[in-house]
Design a protein around this motif. Structure first.
Motif, short mmCIF file in Angstrom:
data_model
loop_
_atom_site.label_atom_id
_atom_site.label_comp_id
_atom_site.label_asym_id
_atom_site.label_seq_id
_atom_site.Cartn_x
_atom_site.Cartn_y
_atom_site.Cartn_z
N TYR A 58 0.85 -1.19 0.00
CA TYR A 58 0.00 0.00 0.00
C TYR A 58 0.88 1.23 0.00
N PHE A 59 0.56 2.19 -0.83
CA PHE A 59 1.28 3.46 -0.88
C PHE A 59 0.36 4.51 -0.28
N LEU A 60 0.71 5.01 0.90
CA LEU A 60 -0.12 5.97 1.60
C LEU A 60 0.66 7.28 1.70
N SER A 61 0.10 8.33 1.17
CA SER A 61 0.78 9.62 1.14
C SER A 61 0.08 10.62 2.05
N ARG A 62 0.86 11.39 2.77
CA ARG A 62 0.34 12.46 3.62
C ARG A 62 1.16 13.71 3.37
N ASN A 63 0.54 14.88 3.55
CA ASN A 63 1.22 16.14 3.26
C ASN A 63 2.08 16.65 4.40
N GLU A 64 1.72 16.33 5.62
CA GLU A 64 2.43 16.87 6.78
C GLU A 64 3.08 15.73 7.57
N PRO A 65 4.28 15.97 8.13
CA PRO A 65 4.95 14.93 8.92
C PRO A 65 4.08 14.40 10.06
N GLU A 66 3.34 15.27 10.73
CA GLU A 66 2.50 14.84 11.85
C GLU A 66 1.40 13.91 11.37
N GLN A 67 0.87 14.16 10.16
CA GLN A 67 -0.15 13.27 9.59
C GLN A 67 0.47 11.90 9.30
N THR A 68 1.69 11.91 8.82
CA THR A 68 2.39 10.65 8.54
C THR A 68 2.61 9.88 9.83
N ARG A 69 3.08 10.57 10.87
CA ARG A 69 3.30 9.92 12.16
C ARG A 69 2.01 9.31 12.68
N ASP A 70 0.92 10.07 12.66
CA ASP A 70 -0.36 9.57 13.15
C ASP A 70 -0.84 8.37 12.35
N LEU A 71 -0.59 8.39 11.04
CA LEU A 71 -0.97 7.26 10.19
C LEU A 71 -0.17 6.02 10.56
N VAL A 72 1.14 6.17 10.75
CA VAL A 72 1.98 5.03 11.11
C VAL A 72 1.52 4.43 12.44
N ARG A 79 -4.82 -0.91 12.54
CA ARG A 79 -5.22 -1.42 11.23
C ARG A 79 -4.53 -2.72 10.82
N ILE A 80 -3.20 -2.78 10.94
CA ILE A 80 -2.48 -4.00 10.54
C ILE A 80 -2.84 -5.17 11.45
N PRO A 81 -2.81 -4.99 12.78
CA PRO A 81 -3.22 -6.12 13.64
C PRO A 81 -4.65 -6.57 13.37
N GLY A 82 -5.55 -5.62 13.08
CA GLY A 82 -6.93 -5.98 12.80
C GLY A 82 -7.10 -6.77 11.52
N LYS A 83 -6.32 -6.42 10.50
CA LYS A 83 -6.44 -7.10 9.21
C LYS A 83 -5.69 -8.42 9.18
N LEU A 84 -4.52 -8.47 9.81
CA LEU A 84 -3.68 -9.66 9.70
C LEU A 84 -3.65 -10.52 10.96
N ALA A 85 -4.36 -10.12 11.99
CA ALA A 85 -4.39 -10.85 13.25
C ALA A 85 -2.98 -11.12 13.79
N ASP A 87 0.28 -9.59 16.47
CA ASP A 87 0.57 -8.81 17.68
C ASP A 87 1.40 -7.60 17.27
N PRO A 88 0.92 -6.40 17.51
CA PRO A 88 1.66 -5.21 17.04
C PRO A 88 3.02 -5.04 17.70
N ILE A 89 3.20 -5.54 18.89
CA ILE A 89 4.49 -5.39 19.57
C ILE A 89 5.47 -6.47 19.11
N ARG A 90 5.00 -7.67 18.99
CA ARG A 90 5.88 -8.79 18.64
C ARG A 90 6.09 -8.94 17.12
N ASP A 91 5.07 -8.60 16.32
CA ASP A 91 5.10 -8.97 14.90
C ASP A 91 5.29 -7.82 13.91
N ILE A 92 5.33 -6.60 14.38
CA ILE A 92 5.46 -5.46 13.46
C ILE A 92 6.72 -4.68 13.79
N GLN A 93 7.46 -4.35 12.77
CA GLN A 93 8.67 -3.55 12.95
C GLN A 93 8.52 -2.29 12.10
N VAL A 94 8.84 -1.15 12.68
CA VAL A 94 8.76 0.13 11.98
C VAL A 94 10.18 0.63 11.74
#
Length: 121
Positions: A58-72, A79-85, A87-94
């Protein structure tokens, strides 16, 4: 001149052994992740209109850095934990390319901690 220059200079020097990965193991050949990675490697922008709801990219674009941060934060915490079931702490890396600023590692880490770690009584 830029952030990747040191790494490129080391690779180009021939002093350090370099291995190039050429086989894809985790995604199907038709994966939008693979297609997009090849586009970026070739200096091209991702094709935001080439993805669908079933896509793995997915390519998600935002105009302001704060909008990007909030989206992440929303993607990781909800959103990702809800769609893929997952654990956001154990299974997602940013990954982010810098430390400072509202989308840098420091601020983003604080926002993610706030969203993912419940307040202790």
């Amino acid at each position: 001149m830029g952030p990747g220059t040191v790494r490129r200079d080391i690779i180009d020097s021939g002093i350090v052994p370099v291995v190039r990965l050429t086989e894809i193991f985790r995604q199907a050949a038709q994966s939008q992740i693979v297609t997009t990675a090849h586009r970026i490697k070739n200096g091209e922008m991702p094709e935001p209109n080439a993805v669908s709801a079933e896509s793995d990219f997915y390519f998600l674009s935002r105009n302001e850095p704060e909008q990007t941060r909030d989206l992440v934060v929303d993607l990781v915490a909800r959103r990702i934990p809800g769609k893929l079931a997952v654990d956001p702490i154990r299974d997602i890396q940013v990954l982010c390319p810098m430390n400072r600023g509202s989308i840098g590692a420091r601020d983003l880490n604080g926002q993610l901690q706030e969203a993912l770690n419940p307040l202790l009584p």
